[in-house]
Design a protein around this motif. Structure first.
Motif, PDB file in Angstrom:
ATOM      1  N   VAL A   1       0.861  -1.190   0.000  1.00  0.00           N
ATOM      2  CA  VAL A   1       0.000   0.000   0.000  1.00  0.00           C
ATOM      3  C   VAL A   1       0.897   1.239   0.000  1.00  0.00           C
ATOM      4  N   ASP A   2       0.312   2.395  -0.352  1.00  0.00           N
ATOM      5  CA  ASP A   2       1.105   3.634  -0.405  1.00  0.00           C
ATOM      6  C   ASP A   2       1.338   4.221   0.991  1.00  0.00           C
ATOM      7  N   VAL A   3       0.288   4.176   1.809  1.00  0.00           N
ATOM      8  CA  VAL A   3       0.354   4.752   3.161  1.00  0.00           C
ATOM      9  C   VAL A   3      -0.377   3.803   4.115  1.00  0.00           C
ATOM     10  N   ILE A   4       0.114   3.733   5.361  1.00  0.00           N
ATOM     11  CA  ILE A   4      -0.571   2.951   6.390  1.00  0.00           C
ATOM     12  C   ILE A   4      -1.041   3.902   7.486  1.00  0.00           C
ATOM     13  N   ALA A   5      -2.283   3.705   7.951  1.00  0.00           N
ATOM     14  CA  ALA A   5      -2.772   4.461   9.110  1.00  0.00           C
ATOM     15  C   ALA A   5      -3.248   3.453  10.151  1.00  0.00           C
ATOM     16  N   VAL A   6      -2.995   3.781  11.412  1.00  0.00           N
ATOM     17  CA  VAL A   6      -3.355   2.881  12.506  1.00  0.00           C
ATOM     18  C   VAL A   6      -4.050   3.662  13.608  1.00  0.00           C
ATOM     19  N   ALA A   7      -5.169   3.104  14.102  1.00  0.00           N
ATOM     20  CA  ALA A   7      -5.791   3.585  15.344  1.00  0.00           C
ATOM     21  C   ALA A   7      -5.416   2.553  16.407  1.00  0.00           C
ATOM     22  N   PRO A   8      -4.430   2.824  17.243  1.00  0.00           N
ATOM     23  CA  PRO A   8      -3.833   1.796  18.096  1.00  0.00           C
ATOM     24  C   PRO A   8      -4.668   1.480  19.339  1.00  0.00           C
ATOM     25  N   VAL A   9      -4.946   0.213  19.559  1.00  0.00           N
ATOM     26  CA  VAL A   9      -5.811  -0.171  20.680  1.00  0.00           C
ATOM     27  C   VAL A   9      -5.173   0.162  22.026  1.00  0.00           C
ATOM     28  N   VAL A  10      -3.879  -0.113  22.168  1.00  0.00           N
ATOM     29  CA  VAL A  10      -3.167   0.233  23.409  1.00  0.00           C
ATOM     30  C   VAL A  10      -1.976   1.126  23.070  1.00  0.00           C
ATOM     31  N   GLN A  11      -1.370   1.680  24.128  1.00  0.00           N
ATOM     32  CA  GLN A  11      -0.338   2.694  23.930  1.00  0.00           C
ATOM     33  C   GLN A  11       1.060   2.096  23.706  1.00  0.00           C
ATOM     34  N   SER A  12       1.328   0.952  24.326  1.00  0.00           N
ATOM     35  CA  SER A  12       2.705   0.431  24.302  1.00  0.00           C
ATOM     36  C   SER A  12       2.872  -0.707  23.298  1.00  0.00           C
ATOM     37  N   GLY A  13       4.135  -1.054  23.016  1.00  0.00           N
ATOM     38  CA  GLY A  13       4.439  -2.250  22.219  1.00  0.00           C
ATOM     39  C   GLY A  13       4.496  -2.049  20.721  1.00  0.00           C
ATOM     40  N   TRP A  14       4.585  -0.802  20.261  1.00  0.00           N
ATOM     41  CA  TRP A  14       4.486  -0.543  18.817  1.00  0.00           C
ATOM     42  C   TRP A  14       5.815  -0.456  18.092  1.00  0.00           C
ATOM     43  N   GLU A  15       6.880  -0.256  18.843  1.00  0.00           N
ATOM     44  CA  GLU A  15       8.174   0.028  18.226  1.00  0.00           C
ATOM     45  C   GLU A  15       8.604  -1.026  17.172  1.00  0.00           C
ATOM     46  N   PRO A  16       8.590  -2.326  17.500  1.00  0.00           N
ATOM     47  CA  PRO A  16       9.067  -3.312  16.506  1.00  0.00           C
ATOM     48  C   PRO A  16       8.280  -3.306  15.191  1.00  0.00           C
ATOM     49  N   ILE A  17       6.961  -3.275  15.275  1.00  0.00           N
ATOM     50  CA  ILE A  17       6.167  -3.329  14.035  1.00  0.00           C
ATOM     51  C   ILE A  17       6.354  -2.050  13.218  1.00  0.00           C
ATOM     52  N   LEU A  18       6.495  -0.916  13.912  1.00  0.00           N
ATOM     53  CA  LEU A  18       6.684   0.336  13.174  1.00  0.00           C
ATOM     54  C   LEU A  18       8.036   0.359  12.468  1.00  0.00           C
ATOM     55  N   LYS A  19       8.988  -0.355  13.059  1.00  0.00           N
ATOM     56  CA  LYS A  19      10.294  -0.470  12.391  1.00  0.00           C
ATOM     57  C   LYS A  19      10.154  -1.290  11.112  1.00  0.00           C
ATOM     58  N   GLU A  20       9.305  -2.298  11.141  1.00  0.00           N
ATOM     59  CA  GLU A  20       9.064  -3.090   9.925  1.00  0.00           C
ATOM     60  C   GLU A  20       8.465  -2.206   8.831  1.00  0.00           C
ATOM     61  N   VAL A  21       7.542  -1.349   9.240  1.00  0.00           N
ATOM     62  CA  VAL A  21       6.904  -0.449   8.268  1.00  0.00           C
ATOM     63  C   VAL A  21       7.938   0.508   7.685  1.00  0.00           C
ATOM     64  N   LYS A  22       8.759   1.045   8.565  1.00  0.00           N
ATOM     65  CA  LYS A  22       9.785   1.989   8.124  1.00  0.00           C
ATOM     66  C   LYS A  22      10.762   1.318   7.154  1.00  0.00           C
ATOM     67  N   ALA A  23      11.151   0.076   7.494  1.00  0.00           N
ATOM     68  CA  ALA A  23      12.086  -0.664   6.642  1.00  0.00           C
ATOM     69  C   ALA A  23      11.479  -0.903   5.257  1.00  0.00           C
ATOM     70  N   ALA A  24      10.137  -1.020   5.214  1.00  0.00           N
ATOM     71  CA  ALA A  24       9.462  -1.234   3.926  1.00  0.00           C
ATOM     72  C   ALA A  24       9.297   0.080   3.165  1.00  0.00           C
ATOM     73  N   GLY A  25       9.653   1.187   3.808  1.00  0.00           N
ATOM     74  CA  GLY A  25       9.580   2.487   3.145  1.00  0.00           C
ATOM     75  C   GLY A  25       8.172   3.033   2.986  1.00  0.00           C
ATOM     76  N   ILE A  26       7.250   2.583   3.866  1.00  0.00           N
ATOM     77  CA  ILE A  26       5.863   3.055   3.761  1.00  0.00           C
ATOM     78  C   ILE A  26       5.594   4.083   4.876  1.00  0.00           C
ATOM     79  N   PRO A  27       5.127   5.282   4.501  1.00  0.00           N
ATOM     80  CA  PRO A  27       4.824   6.269   5.543  1.00  0.00           C
ATOM     81  C   PRO A  27       3.643   5.821   6.412  1.00  0.00           C
TER      82      PRO A  27
END
Ligand code: GYE
Length: 307
Positions: free
Chosen positions: A73-99
């Motif tokens: 996809v061109d862009v990903i948007a997330v409404a996060p259910v909880v506040q913590s634990g997002w760092e690893p998955i967001l790194k995957e998104v960043k590595a894929a070059g998707i804003p």
């Protein structure tokens, strides 16, 4: 526009922007309005929306995000259910070059370059507004004034921040004390269940209810009436969101105050998506404007409620 020809001129039939959106669930009227707003705004903006509902599971949100990466996809948007634990998955998104855009609930990450912008309300301020209302409403009441708190989803930013803002505000008057505080997941049914239990244990002490959203307040109203007390009179009620149903309760005098939290984030989100695709720099934080409604002012605003 997402495409251009060799001369850099936009192609009339350019491929639409594809947005993967991970919605956290469908727990409340606020959430339903939020989903509708995002779907409508995507359609209007000509953005193709890939929508996934995680039904309150962070794990499901991770899976949705990974599927968006696979679909490129061109862009990903997330409404996060909880506040913590997002760092690893967001790194995957960043590595894929998707804003990536955070919508509605804030997250707790060290590295803010992991997302483009956060579009959502100031939940701490909402809690403070609720607290201020209760300070004024109980000004002439003798203490001790027992407060019941119905919290939302454990670990979610609106619950954490609203709770904090409320507590810090009522602390200026020692007669005001939270005597029981329970998680009720932002739903009508849990709101009713938990309020029933609270009344059974501390019915005589409770003079105020702070519900972190309208749905839980609506459930609690049923519990209070079944217990034989008058919501809005024997127990003052303040909640957050500003749904139509809560407005009806304000007008009926069963809820005393509603702090607005605006779910209509779709247009803001689509604008941000479009600007990201145009390579523009966005503000790190986009906050919708919000109001406070009371039993006195509800009638005036009821007709124009959109959710
Ligand atoms: O207040 C509640 C919903 O995240 C701001 O989630 C949102 C909250 C909203 O379930 O009704």
């Amino acid at each position: 526009l997402s495409g251009s020809d060799a001369e850099g001129e936009p192609i009339a039939s350019a491929k639409p922007i594809v947005l993967g959106f991970s919605q956290l669930g469908s727990e409340s009227d606020w959430r339903m309005a939020n989903t509708r707003s995002i779907q409508d705004a995507a359609k209007e903006a000509g953005i193709r929306l890939v929508f996934e509902n995680a039904e309150q599971s962070q794990q499901k949100q991770f899976e949705a995000i990974r599927s968006f990466i696979r679909q490129k996809v061109d862009v990903i948007a997330v409404a996060p259910v909880v506040q913590s634990g997002w760092e690893p998955i967001l790194k995957e998104v960043k590595a894929a070059g998707i804003p990536l855009i955070i919508s509605d609930r804030s997250i707790d990450v060290q590295d803010s370059s992991l997302y483009v912008t956060f579009i959502g309300a100031d939940f701490y301020e909402e809690g403070r507004k609720a607290g201020k209302y209760i300070l004024d409403k109980t000004r002439d009441m003798a203490g001790p004034i027992g407060i019941a708190e119905l919290k939302g989803t454990e670990g979610s930013s609106p619950s954490i921040e609203r709770g904090k803002g409320f507590k810090e505000t009522i602390a200026s008057r020692p007669e005001l004390a939270i005597v029981q505080s329970e998680f009720a997941d932002f739903t009508v049914s849990k709101g009713k269940e938990r309020m029933k239990e609270i009344l059974k244990a501390k019915g005589q002490e409770i003079k105020v209810l702070f519900a972190h959203n309208d749905d839980m307040a609506l459930g609690a109203i049923e519990a209070i009436e079944e217990y034989g007390l008058r919501p809005g009179k024997d127990i003052y009620i303040v909640s957050v969101d500003g749904t139509r149903k809560a407005f009806e309760m304000l007008i009926a005098g069963k809820i005393n105050c509603v702090v607005e939290c605006n779910p209509l984030l779709g247009p803001n989100l689509m604008q941000a998506v479009t600007e990201v695709m145009q390579g523009r720099t966005l503000p790190k934080r986009i906050v919708p404007s919000e109001s406070v409604f009371t039993e006195q002012t509800a009638k005036k605003f009821a007709a124009e409620r959109k959710y």
